[in-house]
Design an enzyme around this catalytic site. Structure first.
Site, short mmCIF file in Angstrom:
data_model
loop_
_atom_site.label_atom_id
_atom_site.label_comp_id
_atom_site.label_asym_id
_atom_site.label_seq_id
_atom_site.Cartn_x
_atom_site.Cartn_y
_atom_site.Cartn_z
N CYS A 154 0.87 -1.18 0.00
CA CYS A 154 0.00 0.00 0.00
C CYS A 154 0.90 1.23 0.00
O CYS A 154 2.11 1.13 -0.15
CB CYS A 154 -0.95 -0.01 1.19
SG CYS A 154 -0.10 -0.05 2.79
N THR A 155 0.33 2.39 0.20
CA THR A 155 1.08 3.63 0.05
C THR A 155 2.23 3.74 1.04
O THR A 155 3.38 3.96 0.66
CB THR A 155 0.15 4.85 0.20
OG1 THR A 155 -0.96 4.70 -0.67
CG2 THR A 155 0.89 6.15 -0.13
#
Length: 317
Positions: free
Chosen positions: A177-178
């Protein structure tokens, strides 16, 4: 340059409400803007300010229960990417909606960026992007499965529905994810679902883009971030995407060249979905923002996607 700090820590906060006022006071005293989320499971958010200011805030956060090793990622912005400072109380610091998931108790194996490429190139590895559809659309890793979710709360249902077909011929699951928070919680969820070999990218996409030479990278496109920069690329350089202020979706240079794009009003993704009254309100807001910018002022009604955005809590995260 403004220091932008995306941070999170899963930790047990018996009384998160008691932590709110002191945290807000430190941030405001140091001129910091952004959003922090507090819940019984920890802290999450993205903030911006001077280097000295961010260090003062991090020092305070490290005094909170279980936060001595708070995880954070730094980048820079030429202008302040937030308009105000908020500290919000939430049920979860990243909303999954599944009871009993506790990343402080059980979580997947962290994989550093230099080992990540080999892991995801292994044909026995199922690679899943845990972010939402509008984030995946502008960039992801080679071979990653896109769940097509509009919210992280949709991820558990998606995995349970498609588990058999996803896991066919795969012995390992790698997720990203980010900034690490969503895939950390997602790995805890998969562990609870009985998946044994689960891995996630240590530091998330942001750390990977910061440290991995572009010529060795398996990342394609840009990474959506929850502030006014909208997206970043390798080396965390400012990306090419802007933001549609009508639907809050990222818009590419090609989108902005479309006849369906009206700056501050609509883009190809939302064209034709708003009535005339709403479009007129968007146009007036854009006009007011332009006037404020010409005077060197921030428009008080301006708003960018950030930690409190209704689509999802952050990101980093």
């Amino acid at each position: 340059m403004i220091r932008v700090c995306a941070l999170y820590r899963f930790a047990a906060f018996p009384d998160p409400a008691a932590l709110r006022a002191p945290l807000l006071a430190v941030a405001e005293a140091n001129g910091i803007r952004g959003t922090l989320l507090l819940a019984s499971e920890g802290i999450n958010g993205t903030v911006a300010g001077s280097t000295h200011a961010i260090e003062a805030l991090l020092a305070h956060i490290r005094t909170l229960p279980g936060c001595a090793d708070v995880d954070y990622k730094d980048s820079t912005a030429e202008t302040m990417p937030f308009h105000r400072m908020k500290v919000r109380l939430k049920r979860e610091i990243v909303s999954m909606g599944v009871e009993g998931i506790d990343p402080t108790r059980e979580v997947g194996t962290y994989v550093a960026g230099e080992e990540w490429n080999a892991l995801i190139a292994d044909p026995d590895t199922l690679l899943i992007d845990t972010r939402n559809d509008y984030e995946v659309a502008i960039g992801t890793f080679d071979g990653a499965v896109d769940p097509g979710t509009r919210s992280f709360r949709d991820f558990p249902g998606w995995f349970r529905e498609h588990r058999d077909e996803l896991m066919a011929g795969k012995s390992k699951v790698a997720m990203f994810c980010t900034g690490g928070i969503r895939c950390e919680k997602a790995t805890a969820f998969l562990k609870a679902e009985g998946v044994a070999d689960v891995f996630h990218l240590d530091g998330g996409i942001l750390k990977y883009l910061e440290t991995m030479p572009e010529e060795k990278s398996r990342w394609n496109g840009e990474c959506f971030v929850f502030d006014a920069r909208v997206a970043v690329g390798h080396g965390l350089a400012q990306g090419s995407h802007g933001l549609c202020h009508g639907c809050r979706m990222p818009v590419s240079p090609e989108d902005r060249a479309s006849p369906l794009y009206v700056e501050g009003v609509s883009c190809p993704a939302c064209h034709g979905t708003r009535d005339a009254e709403r479009l007129a309100a968007y146009a007036e807001r854009h006009r007011q923002e332009a006037l404020a910018a010409a005077r060197g002022q921030a428009h008080v009604g301006a708003r960018y996607p950030s930690a409190e955005d209704a689509r999802d809590e952050p990101q980093p995260l």
